[in-house]
Design a protein around this motif. Structure first.
Motif, PDB file in Angstrom:
ATOM      1  N   LEU A 192     -25.860  66.468  39.784  1.00 35.50           N
ATOM      2  CA  LEU A 192     -24.738  66.773  40.667  1.00 35.50           C
ATOM      3  C   LEU A 192     -23.428  66.213  40.134  1.00 35.50           C
ATOM      4  O   LEU A 192     -22.426  66.912  40.067  1.00 35.50           O
ATOM      5  N   ALA A 193     -23.435  64.921  39.811  1.00 35.18           N
ATOM      6  CA  ALA A 193     -22.203  64.243  39.414  1.00 35.18           C
ATOM      7  C   ALA A 193     -22.546  62.874  38.859  1.00 35.18           C
ATOM      8  O   ALA A 193     -23.653  62.370  39.046  1.00 35.18           O
ATOM      9  N   THR A 197     -22.322  72.428  47.796  1.00 33.83           N
ATOM     10  CA  THR A 197     -23.015  73.424  48.609  1.00 33.83           C
ATOM     11  C   THR A 197     -24.399  73.691  48.037  1.00 33.83           C
ATOM     12  O   THR A 197     -24.572  73.759  46.816  1.00 33.83           O
ATOM     13  N   VAL A 198     -25.372  73.838  48.949  1.00 35.85           N
ATOM     14  CA  VAL A 198     -26.751  74.138  48.571  1.00 35.85           C
ATOM     15  C   VAL A 198     -27.228  75.400  49.288  1.00 35.85           C
ATOM     16  O   VAL A 198     -26.650  75.811  50.291  1.00 35.85           O
ATOM     17  N   ARG A 199     -28.289  75.999  48.736  1.00 36.32           N
ATOM     18  CA  ARG A 199     -29.004  77.073  49.420  1.00 36.32           C
ATOM     19  C   ARG A 199     -30.285  76.460  49.951  1.00 36.32           C
ATOM     20  O   ARG A 199     -31.012  75.789  49.221  1.00 36.32           O
ATOM     21  N   GLU A 200     -30.553  76.695  51.229  1.00 33.92           N
ATOM     22  CA  GLU A 200     -31.760  76.160  51.848  1.00 33.92           C
ATOM     23  C   GLU A 200     -32.909  77.147  51.698  1.00 33.92           C
ATOM     24  O   GLU A 200     -32.712  78.295  51.294  1.00 33.92           O
ATOM     25  N   ALA A 201     -34.111  76.709  52.028  1.00 33.87           N
ATOM     26  CA  ALA A 201     -35.317  77.523  51.856  1.00 33.87           C
ATOM     27  C   ALA A 201     -35.223  78.857  52.585  1.00 33.87           C
ATOM     28  O   ALA A 201     -35.767  79.865  52.124  1.00 33.87           O
ATOM     29  N   GLY A 241     -30.100  80.352  53.741  1.00 37.50           N
ATOM     30  CA  GLY A 241     -28.790  79.967  54.252  1.00 37.50           C
ATOM     31  C   GLY A 241     -28.130  78.930  53.355  1.00 37.50           C
ATOM     32  O   GLY A 241     -28.785  78.240  52.574  1.00 37.50           O
ATOM     33  N   ARG A 242     -26.821  78.859  53.449  1.00 37.07           N
ATOM     34  CA  ARG A 242     -26.074  77.873  52.676  1.00 37.07           C
ATOM     35  C   ARG A 242     -25.645  76.730  53.582  1.00 37.07           C
ATOM     36  O   ARG A 242     -25.392  76.934  54.773  1.00 37.07           O
ATOM     37  N   GLU A 243     -25.552  75.553  53.011  1.00 38.14           N
ATOM     38  CA  GLU A 243     -25.161  74.368  53.771  1.00 38.14           C
ATOM     39  C   GLU A 243     -24.315  73.461  52.882  1.00 38.14           C
ATOM     40  O   GLU A 243     -24.577  73.347  51.685  1.00 38.14           O
ATOM     41  N   GLU A 276     -31.432  74.064  47.008  1.00 38.11           N
ATOM     42  CA  GLU A 276     -31.061  74.330  45.620  1.00 38.11           C
ATOM     43  C   GLU A 276     -29.541  74.213  45.491  1.00 38.11           C
ATOM     44  O   GLU A 276     -28.796  74.775  46.300  1.00 38.11           O
ATOM     45  N   PHE A 277     -29.074  73.503  44.484  1.00 41.14           N
ATOM     46  CA  PHE A 277     -27.641  73.347  44.242  1.00 41.14           C
ATOM     47  C   PHE A 277     -27.022  74.704  43.930  1.00 41.14           C
ATOM     48  O   PHE A 277     -27.534  75.452  43.110  1.00 41.14           O
ATOM     49  N   LEU A 278     -25.905  75.012  44.605  1.00 33.95           N
ATOM     50  CA  LEU A 278     -25.171  76.243  44.308  1.00 33.95           C
ATOM     51  C   LEU A 278     -23.878  75.949  43.563  1.00 33.95           C
ATOM     52  O   LEU A 278     -23.621  76.522  42.517  1.00 33.95           O
ATOM     53  N   HIS A 279     -23.032  75.060  44.117  1.00 40.80           N
ATOM     54  CA  HIS A 279     -21.761  74.752  43.460  1.00 40.80           C
ATOM     55  C   HIS A 279     -21.101  73.534  44.085  1.00 40.80           C
ATOM     56  O   HIS A 279     -21.416  73.145  45.208  1.00 40.80           O
TER      57      HIS A 279
END
Length: 139
Positions: A8-9, A23-27, A30-32, A117-120
């Motif tokens: 991540l950083a 931001t992540v994508r959940e199972a 959806g994004r969170e 899952e990491f998106l951005h």
């Protein structure tokens, strides 16, 4: 969802006061939004919403307000312990922020939570379905 740690950083990228937003994508697809906050001995990661009103983001894009090791909700002033996520005062008293699993190794923060899952880096754009806020308070 995650097959292994995702970088991540660097710990140095996480502000000593404030937060690092991603931001992540959940199972469920959806994004969170998730925030990283600096602790005396590492970092913690929490989903970016107050437990009192889930449409209230703790970090609105310029870092979460923090005071004395606590994350403040900008709408009602509830204070969440940055280490445990627990709130013992304000309208969210008795609630705990939703944790996202991360690890720190050799100064690098990695997402290890298999539920997402990491998106951005950064938050979800408001036109992408993230609720706006009705508060203009900042600390």
């Amino acid at each position: 969802m995650t097959t292994g740690p995702t970088r991540l950083a660097d710990v140095s990228d996480v502000p000593e006061t404030g937060s690092y937003l991603f931001t992540v994508r959940e199972a469920d697809g959806g994004r969170e939004e998730v925030i990283l906050v600096r602790l005396a001995d590492g970092v913690a990661a929490w989903k970016n919403f107050c437990q009192h009103e889930t449409d209230q983001r703790l970090d609105r894009g310029s870092g979460a307000a923090m005071r004395d090791g606590e994350i403040l909700c900008p709408k009602h002033g509830s204070m969440f312990d940055a280490r445990t996520g627990y709130c013992d005062d304000g309208k969210a008293a008795g609630a705990t922020l939703v944790e996202v699993e991360v690890t720190v190794e050799e100064g690098v923060v990695s997402l290890t939570d298999e539920r997402c899952e990491f998106l951005h880096e950064g938050g979800i754009e408001e036109d992408d379905g993230m609720p706006g806020t009705s508060s203009h308070l900042s600390f």
